[in-house]
Design a protein around this motif. Structure first.
Motif, PDB file in Angstrom:
ATOM      1  N   GLN A  90       0.824  -1.201   0.000  1.00  0.00           N
ATOM      2  CA  GLN A  90       0.000   0.000   0.000  1.00  0.00           C
ATOM      3  C   GLN A  90       0.862   1.256   0.000  1.00  0.00           C
ATOM      4  O   GLN A  90       0.605   2.209  -0.749  1.00  0.00           O
ATOM      5  CB  GLN A  90      -0.936  -0.008   1.210  1.00  0.00           C
ATOM      6  CG  GLN A  90      -1.829   1.225   1.280  1.00  0.00           C
ATOM      7  CD  GLN A  90      -2.718   1.211   2.517  1.00  0.00           C
ATOM      8  OE1 GLN A  90      -2.760   0.223   3.237  1.00  0.00           O
ATOM      9  NE2 GLN A  90      -3.432   2.308   2.747  1.00  0.00           N
ATOM     10  N   LEU A  91       1.881   1.272   0.826  1.00  0.00           N
ATOM     11  CA  LEU A  91       2.769   2.428   0.879  1.00  0.00           C
ATOM     12  C   LEU A  91       3.515   2.622  -0.432  1.00  0.00           C
ATOM     13  O   LEU A  91       3.706   3.754  -0.896  1.00  0.00           O
ATOM     14  CB  LEU A  91       3.762   2.261   2.026  1.00  0.00           C
ATOM     15  CG  LEU A  91       3.166   2.291   3.443  1.00  0.00           C
ATOM     16  CD1 LEU A  91       4.243   1.991   4.474  1.00  0.00           C
ATOM     17  CD2 LEU A  91       2.524   3.637   3.728  1.00  0.00           C
ATOM     18  N   ARG A  92       3.913   1.508  -1.058  1.00  0.00           N
ATOM     19  CA  ARG A  92       4.616   1.607  -2.334  1.00  0.00           C
ATOM     20  C   ARG A  92       3.682   2.170  -3.426  1.00  0.00           C
ATOM     21  O   ARG A  92       4.094   3.011  -4.247  1.00  0.00           O
ATOM     22  CB  ARG A  92       5.136   0.235  -2.745  1.00  0.00           C
ATOM     23  CG  ARG A  92       5.964   0.263  -4.031  1.00  0.00           C
ATOM     24  CD  ARG A  92       6.483  -1.103  -4.405  1.00  0.00           C
ATOM     25  NE  ARG A  92       7.496  -1.565  -3.466  1.00  0.00           N
ATOM     26  CZ  ARG A  92       7.317  -2.598  -2.635  1.00  0.00           C
ATOM     27  NH1 ARG A  92       6.163  -3.256  -2.642  1.00  0.00           N
ATOM     28  NH2 ARG A  92       8.271  -2.967  -1.813  1.00  0.00           N
ATOM     29  N   ALA A  93       2.419   1.741  -3.429  1.00  0.00           N
ATOM     30  CA  ALA A  93       1.467   2.235  -4.427  1.00  0.00           C
ATOM     31  C   ALA A  93       1.204   3.724  -4.225  1.00  0.00           C
ATOM     32  O   ALA A  93       1.120   4.492  -5.202  1.00  0.00           O
ATOM     33  CB  ALA A  93       0.163   1.443  -4.336  1.00  0.00           C
ATOM     34  N   GLU A  94       1.052   4.157  -2.982  1.00  0.00           N
ATOM     35  CA  GLU A  94       0.820   5.573  -2.713  1.00  0.00           C
ATOM     36  C   GLU A  94       2.022   6.409  -3.146  1.00  0.00           C
ATOM     37  O   GLU A  94       1.867   7.513  -3.677  1.00  0.00           O
ATOM     38  CB  GLU A  94       0.532   5.782  -1.230  1.00  0.00           C
ATOM     39  CG  GLU A  94      -0.802   5.188  -0.779  1.00  0.00           C
ATOM     40  CD  GLU A  94      -1.014   5.352   0.706  1.00  0.00           C
ATOM     41  OE1 GLU A  94      -0.081   5.862   1.387  1.00  0.00           O
ATOM     42  OE2 GLU A  94      -2.099   4.987   1.199  1.00  0.00           O
ATOM     43  N   ARG A  95       3.202   5.884  -2.940  1.00  0.00           N
ATOM     44  CA  ARG A  95       4.400   6.613  -3.357  1.00  0.00           C
ATOM     45  C   ARG A  95       4.463   6.739  -4.874  1.00  0.00           C
ATOM     46  O   ARG A  95       4.774   7.813  -5.413  1.00  0.00           O
ATOM     47  CB  ARG A  95       5.640   5.882  -2.835  1.00  0.00           C
ATOM     48  CG  ARG A  95       6.958   6.589  -3.155  1.00  0.00           C
ATOM     49  CD  ARG A  95       8.120   5.713  -2.817  1.00  0.00           C
ATOM     50  NE  ARG A  95       8.081   4.479  -3.615  1.00  0.00           N
ATOM     51  CZ  ARG A  95       8.908   3.442  -3.417  1.00  0.00           C
ATOM     52  NH1 ARG A  95       9.798   3.476  -2.455  1.00  0.00           N
ATOM     53  NH2 ARG A  95       8.811   2.370  -4.188  1.00  0.00           N
TER      54      ARG A  95
ATOM     55  N   ALA B 158       1.884   9.336  -6.074  1.00  0.00           N
ATOM     56  CA  ALA B 158       2.315  10.705  -5.813  1.00  0.00           C
ATOM     57  C   ALA B 158       3.403  11.136  -6.797  1.00  0.00           C
ATOM     58  O   ALA B 158       3.426  12.280  -7.259  1.00  0.00           O
ATOM     59  CB  ALA B 158       2.825  10.818  -4.370  1.00  0.00           C
ATOM     60  N   LYS B 159       4.274  10.216  -7.157  1.00  0.00           N
ATOM     61  CA  LYS B 159       5.322  10.532  -8.118  1.00  0.00           C
ATOM     62  C   LYS B 159       4.740  10.808  -9.492  1.00  0.00           C
ATOM     63  O   LYS B 159       5.169  11.726 -10.211  1.00  0.00           O
ATOM     64  CB  LYS B 159       6.320   9.370  -8.179  1.00  0.00           C
ATOM     65  CG  LYS B 159       7.501   9.611  -9.101  1.00  0.00           C
ATOM     66  CD  LYS B 159       8.456   8.431  -9.071  1.00  0.00           C
ATOM     67  CE  LYS B 159       9.638   8.680 -10.009  1.00  0.00           C
ATOM     68  NZ  LYS B 159      10.579   7.517 -10.011  1.00  0.00           N
ATOM     69  N   ARG B 160       3.728  10.028  -9.919  1.00  0.00           N
ATOM     70  CA  ARG B 160       3.108  10.200 -11.234  1.00  0.00           C
ATOM     71  C   ARG B 160       2.404  11.544 -11.327  1.00  0.00           C
ATOM     72  O   ARG B 160       2.528  12.268 -12.324  1.00  0.00           O
ATOM     73  CB  ARG B 160       2.116   9.066 -11.488  1.00  0.00           C
ATOM     74  CG  ARG B 160       1.477   9.102 -12.874  1.00  0.00           C
ATOM     75  CD  ARG B 160       0.432   8.016 -12.997  1.00  0.00           C
ATOM     76  NE  ARG B 160      -0.673   8.247 -12.078  1.00  0.00           N
ATOM     77  CZ  ARG B 160      -1.662   9.121 -12.324  1.00  0.00           C
ATOM     78  NH1 ARG B 160      -1.673   9.841 -13.440  1.00  0.00           N
ATOM     79  NH2 ARG B 160      -2.637   9.270 -11.452  1.00  0.00           N
ATOM     80  N   LEU B 161       1.676  11.927 -10.259  1.00  0.00           N
ATOM     81  CA  LEU B 161       0.966  13.201 -10.269  1.00  0.00           C
ATOM     82  C   LEU B 161       1.936  14.374 -10.306  1.00  0.00           C
ATOM     83  O   LEU B 161       1.672  15.396 -10.933  1.00  0.00           O
ATOM     84  CB  LEU B 161       0.066  13.300  -9.029  1.00  0.00           C
ATOM     85  CG  LEU B 161      -1.106  12.308  -8.980  1.00  0.00           C
ATOM     86  CD1 LEU B 161      -1.854  12.449  -7.671  1.00  0.00           C
ATOM     87  CD2 LEU B 161      -2.046  12.530 -10.164  1.00  0.00           C
ATOM     88  N   ALA B 162       3.073  14.216  -9.635  1.00  0.00           N
ATOM     89  CA  ALA B 162       4.060  15.292  -9.636  1.00  0.00           C
ATOM     90  C   ALA B 162       4.671  15.478 -11.020  1.00  0.00           C
ATOM     91  O   ALA B 162       4.987  16.599 -11.432  1.00  0.00           O
ATOM     92  CB  ALA B 162       5.152  15.001  -8.604  1.00  0.00           C
ATOM     93  N   GLU B 163       4.852  14.389 -11.771  1.00  0.00           N
ATOM     94  CA  GLU B 163       5.434  14.478 -13.108  1.00  0.00           C
ATOM     95  C   GLU B 163       4.457  15.071 -14.114  1.00  0.00           C
ATOM     96  O   GLU B 163       4.849  15.809 -15.017  1.00  0.00           O
ATOM     97  CB  GLU B 163       5.882  13.094 -13.566  1.00  0.00           C
ATOM     98  CG  GLU B 163       7.071  12.543 -12.769  1.00  0.00           C
ATOM     99  CD  GLU B 163       7.423  11.130 -13.184  1.00  0.00           C
ATOM    100  OE1 GLU B 163       6.624  10.539 -13.951  1.00  0.00           O
ATOM    101  OE2 GLU B 163       8.465  10.619 -12.730  1.00  0.00           O
ATOM    102  N   GLU B 164       3.157  14.788 -14.000  1.00  0.00           N
ATOM    103  CA  GLU B 164       2.158  15.285 -14.943  1.00  0.00           C
ATOM    104  C   GLU B 164       1.892  16.769 -14.755  1.00  0.00           C
ATOM    105  O   GLU B 164       1.503  17.467 -15.686  1.00  0.00           O
ATOM    106  CB  GLU B 164       0.858  14.497 -14.787  1.00  0.00           C
ATOM    107  CG  GLU B 164       0.981  13.054 -15.254  1.00  0.00           C
ATOM    108  CD  GLU B 164      -0.318  12.303 -15.087  1.00  0.00           C
ATOM    109  OE1 GLU B 164      -1.270  12.898 -14.526  1.00  0.00           O
ATOM    110  OE2 GLU B 164      -0.388  11.130 -15.508  1.00  0.00           O
ATOM    111  N   GLY B 165       2.098  17.288 -13.583  1.00  0.00           N
ATOM    112  CA  GLY B 165       1.855  18.693 -13.340  1.00  0.00           C
ATOM    113  C   GLY B 165       0.395  18.961 -13.067  1.00  0.00           C
ATOM    114  O   GLY B 165      -0.459  18.051 -13.114  1.00  0.00           O
ATOM    115  N   PRO B 166       0.015  20.248 -12.819  1.00  0.00           N
ATOM    116  CA  PRO B 166      -1.388  20.578 -12.505  1.00  0.00           C
ATOM    117  C   PRO B 166      -2.295  20.355 -13.707  1.00  0.00           C
ATOM    118  O   PRO B 166      -1.925  20.627 -14.858  1.00  0.00           O
ATOM    119  CB  PRO B 166      -1.321  22.070 -12.136  1.00  0.00           C
ATOM    120  CG  PRO B 166      -0.091  22.565 -12.822  1.00  0.00           C
ATOM    121  CD  PRO B 166       0.874  21.420 -12.819  1.00  0.00           C
TER     122      PRO B 166
END
Length: 226
Positions: free
Chosen positions: A189-194, A197-205
């Motif tokens: 679960q922690l690995r999936a959440e990480r 979060a990384k994918r959303l940070a790369e895509e931007g707003p």
């Protein structure tokens, strides 16, 4: 007792002040003051020969040669107790029941024999505290025997480790897999959440999407009128 020994040597031998001072580890002026009765305190002589610290042969050698350094004799070795209950100072004996109660509560795997050796008590006392038939049970408060000064932390840790190994508690703890599945699930679960979060940070707003306007006749008329 260097001063008392020096006083005896001054009164009973013909050794030089230097020899006496070196043997007793005193200043030569202190020895001379004793010989001249000028010392502030009159010391009662102590016989080093009778005490086994100096052989008469050494005294004779020193009297024959003023430059001879007296050699102290090796005293008898003290007899050490290797068996029997552990000795506890009188001032700490009233604390033994508290230490025993702490061990029974926190380390029930320790055998009564080990507790006897660690604290210096008897099996009857341990049994009385365990079944609460001790005459002073109402006043007994479990306290760490190390804090009470009944044993050292190293001794306690060693006995606890031996008792745990003998009882197989260490092996059971190593083989305990009851929470292995929950631990693995939590890690996933922690690995999936990480990763999310990384994918959303790369895509931007994400830009706000505008709903398309349906083109109808009324809409076109309004546009032409404007």
């Amino acid at each position: 007792m260097p001063h008392a020994t020096a006083a005896w040597l001054v009164d009973n031998t013909a050794l030089s002040f230097t020899q006496i001072a070196e043997f007793c580890e005193l200043h030569i002026l202190e020895v001379q003051a004793m010989a001249d009765d000028m010392a502030g305190t009159k010391y009662t002589g102590r016989d080093p020969v009778h005490a086994g610290e100096l052989a008469m042969e050494e005294i004779e050698k020193g009297q024959a040669d003023p430059d001879y350094a007296l050699q102290i004799s090796k005293g008898p070795e003290q007899v050490r107790r290797t068996k029997g209950p552990r000795y506890t100072p009188v001032s700490k004996r009233q604390d033994k029941p508290d230490g025993i109660a702490w061990l029974l509560r926190n380390h029930p795997e320790i055998t009564d024999g080990a507790v006897c050796k660690l604290i210096g008590t008897t099996r009857n006392t341990i049994a009385a505290i365990r079944d609460r038939s001790h005459w002073n049970i109402s006043e007994i408060q479990p306290k760490d025997p190390v804090t009470l000064g009944l044993c050292s932390q190293r001794e306690l840790d060693a006995i606890v480790a031996r008792a745990a190994k003998k009882a197989g508690l260490q092996d059971k703890a190593a083989d305990d897999t009851r929470f292995a599945g929950d631990r693995d699930a939590l890690i996933e679960q922690l690995r999936a959440e990480r990763d999310e979060a990384k994918r959303l940070a790369e895509e931007g707003p994400v830009e706000e999407q505008v709903a398309p306007v349906e083109l109808t006749a009324e809409t076109l008329f309004k546009k032409s009128g404007e």
